[in-house]
Design a protein around this motif. Structure first.
Motif, PDB file in Angstrom:
ATOM      1  N   ALA A   1       0.835  -1.210   0.000  1.00  0.00           N
ATOM      2  CA  ALA A   1       0.000   0.000   0.000  1.00  0.00           C
ATOM      3  C   ALA A   1       0.868   1.257   0.000  1.00  0.00           C
ATOM      4  CB  ALA A   1      -0.932   0.004   1.211  1.00  0.00           C
ATOM      5  N   ARG A   2       1.890   1.257   0.842  1.00  0.00           N
ATOM      6  CA  ARG A   2       2.774   2.416   0.914  1.00  0.00           C
ATOM      7  C   ARG A   2       3.528   2.591  -0.409  1.00  0.00           C
ATOM      8  NH1 ARG A   2       6.493   3.149   6.176  1.00  0.00           N
ATOM      9  NH2 ARG A   2       7.145   1.075   5.521  1.00  0.00           N
TER      10      ARG A   2
ATOM     11  N   LEU B   1      -4.733   3.763  -9.050  1.00  0.00           N
ATOM     12  CA  LEU B   1      -5.855   3.209  -8.287  1.00  0.00           C
ATOM     13  C   LEU B   1      -5.842   1.685  -8.304  1.00  0.00           C
ATOM     14  CD1 LEU B   1      -8.724   5.646  -9.363  1.00  0.00           C
ATOM     15  CD2 LEU B   1      -7.425   5.651  -7.230  1.00  0.00           C
ATOM     16  N   LEU B   2      -5.413   1.116  -9.430  1.00  0.00           N
ATOM     17  CA  LEU B   2      -5.316  -0.341  -9.527  1.00  0.00           C
ATOM     18  C   LEU B   2      -4.272  -0.874  -8.545  1.00  0.00           C
ATOM     19  CD1 LEU B   2      -6.078  -2.986 -10.948  1.00  0.00           C
ATOM     20  CD2 LEU B   2      -4.292  -2.502 -12.636  1.00  0.00           C
TER      21      LEU B   2
ATOM     22  N   LEU C   1      -1.168  15.222  -7.535  1.00  0.00           N
ATOM     23  CA  LEU C   1      -2.577  15.592  -7.624  1.00  0.00           C
ATOM     24  C   LEU C   1      -3.168  15.950  -6.269  1.00  0.00           C
ATOM     25  CD1 LEU C   1      -4.659  12.347  -8.334  1.00  0.00           C
ATOM     26  CD2 LEU C   1      -2.409  12.358  -7.281  1.00  0.00           C
ATOM     27  N   GLY C   2      -4.210  16.806  -6.286  1.00  0.00           N
ATOM     28  CA  GLY C   2      -4.733  17.403  -5.068  1.00  0.00           C
ATOM     29  C   GLY C   2      -5.363  16.441  -4.081  1.00  0.00           C
TER      30      GLY C   2
ATOM     31  N   LEU D   1      -6.647  10.055  -0.767  1.00  0.00           N
ATOM     32  CA  LEU D   1      -6.593   8.662  -1.211  1.00  0.00           C
ATOM     33  C   LEU D   1      -5.728   7.827  -0.275  1.00  0.00           C
ATOM     34  CD1 LEU D   1      -6.200   9.184  -5.073  1.00  0.00           C
ATOM     35  CD2 LEU D   1      -8.221   8.361  -3.873  1.00  0.00           C
ATOM     36  N   ALA D   2      -4.617   8.415   0.185  1.00  0.00           N
ATOM     37  CA  ALA D   2      -3.714   7.674   1.073  1.00  0.00           C
ATOM     38  C   ALA D   2      -4.350   7.410   2.428  1.00  0.00           C
ATOM     39  CB  ALA D   2      -2.418   8.460   1.248  1.00  0.00           C
ATOM     40  N   GLN D   3      -5.261   8.267   2.836  1.00  0.00           N
ATOM     41  CA  GLN D   3      -5.905   8.126   4.142  1.00  0.00           C
ATOM     42  C   GLN D   3      -6.646   6.800   4.258  1.00  0.00           C
ATOM     43  OE1 GLN D   3      -8.560  11.350   5.009  1.00  0.00           O
ATOM     44  NE2 GLN D   3      -8.838  10.769   7.143  1.00  0.00           N
ATOM     45  N   ASP D   4      -7.269   6.357   3.169  1.00  0.00           N
ATOM     46  CA  ASP D   4      -8.016   5.101   3.199  1.00  0.00           C
ATOM     47  C   ASP D   4      -7.113   3.892   3.389  1.00  0.00           C
ATOM     48  OD1 ASP D   4     -10.378   6.459   2.829  1.00  0.00           O
ATOM     49  OD2 ASP D   4     -10.368   6.240   0.651  1.00  0.00           O
TER      50      ASP D   4
END
Length: 314
Positions: A92-93, A142-143, A275-276, A281-284
């Motif tokens: 994930a990271r 995203l993939l 991107l903003g 997105l990383a929070q999830d």
């Protein structure tokens, strides 16, 4: 050099102003979300539609530009993936790091800088950037993020289909498609409608920059600082360096005949911060702190790297 500062200072000054008004409580984070929705769903689609509809499709859709921008972005993401695979980094990271390396903020940050530095090609360049980012780089990112989690029996085709369907529903993409269709069909916009889209398009840059600044307030700045700095380096230095090398190699081999101004716009586009919605997105995936530090670092150091790059290119 003063001319360069005249390009970058207004852009990053508006980001600083956005940060200040939220930090001082004049606007709240919820207010900024409304502004962001306006830019993403109304102003930016109007700008892209207007830019594409007014010009011949051959001017706004140049395969050479799209290919070079795509290869440089994939190269930055690929090298980042390899680097963080060789290090003790979880999936994930690593996926978040890869996204940061190859997904610039063209719509909110790249747009105003290109409009000030390269006004004649800015709209075309941004349109092509967004085509590559939304159809290649963002879906790939995203993939990778989705693959870092258990798939629960979900097929790859269904996963990709859901990602692309979500992207195609975005007003920004719809505006681009309608603009390209208008250009291909040779249609002319009625004057009242053209003026409406022009007014909406003109509001995109200042509001978008304020949103970027305000979104930096209160970010969770705790996490892997070393990895965050590595992400900043891949985004601000590796990505534009790859773009420049590809352009120079193509010119040396006689394979590239791109207009120099458009080539410069491509390199500057690749140097933009990530991107903003990067930190969101990383929070999830439990890495909001690292992504927030990388995002903040890329915006702060981006002022200096973009100024230096424009000094070399202009």
């Amino acid at each position: 050099m003063l001319e360069i500062i005249g390009i970058t200072f207004p852009v990053f000054g508006l980001i600083a102003l956005g940060y200040a008004v939220v930090w001082k409580g004049l606007f709240s984070q919820d207010d900024l979300k409304v502004f962001g929705k306006y830019v993403l769903n109304i102003a930016l689609p109007a700008l892209l539609f207007s830019a594409l509809a007014r010009n011949p499709i051959s001017e706004v859709f140049q395969p050479e530009y799209i290919a070079i921008y795509g290869i440089a972005s994939l190269g930055s993401m690929g090298l980042s993936y390899l680097w963080f695979t060789l290090r003790p980094t979880g999936p994930a990271r690593r996926a978040i790091a890869v996204m940061g390396a190859g997904c610039p903020n063209s719509g909110y940050l790249g747009l105003p800088i290109l409009m000030l530095a390269f006004p004649n090609v800015a709209a075309s360049a941004i349109s092509m950037n967004l085509i590559v980012e939304n159809l290649v780089m963002v879906p790939l990112s995203l993939l990778l993020l989705d693959l870092s989690r258990p798939r629960d029996g979900q097929s790859m085709a269904k996963l990709l289909g859901g990602i692309f369907l979500g992207i195609l529903k975005r007003p920004m993409i719809i505006g681009m498609i309608l603009g390209m269709l208008t250009s291909i069909l040779g249609g002319h916009l009625p004057v009242p409608f053209e003026r409406l889209t022009t007014l909406l398009a003109g509001s995109t840059a200042p509001i978008a920059l304020m949103v970027i600044g305000g979104s930096l307030v209160g970010l969770p700045l705790q996490g892997n600082l070393s990895m965050a700095l590595q992400i900043v380096v891949t985004k601000l230095i590796l990505h534009p360096a790859l773009a420049a090398l590809i352009i120079m190699a193509g010119a040396t081999l006689g394979l590239s005949g791109m207009d120099p101004t458009l080539a410069a716009a491509l390199i500057v586009s690749a140097s933009m911060p990530m991107l903003g919605i990067y930190a969101i997105l990383a929070q999830d995936y439990g890495h909001a702190g690292m992504a927030s530090m990388a995002m903040l670092g890329s915006v702060v150091f981006g002022f200096f790297t973009s100024s230096a790059l424009l000094f070399l290119l202009l």
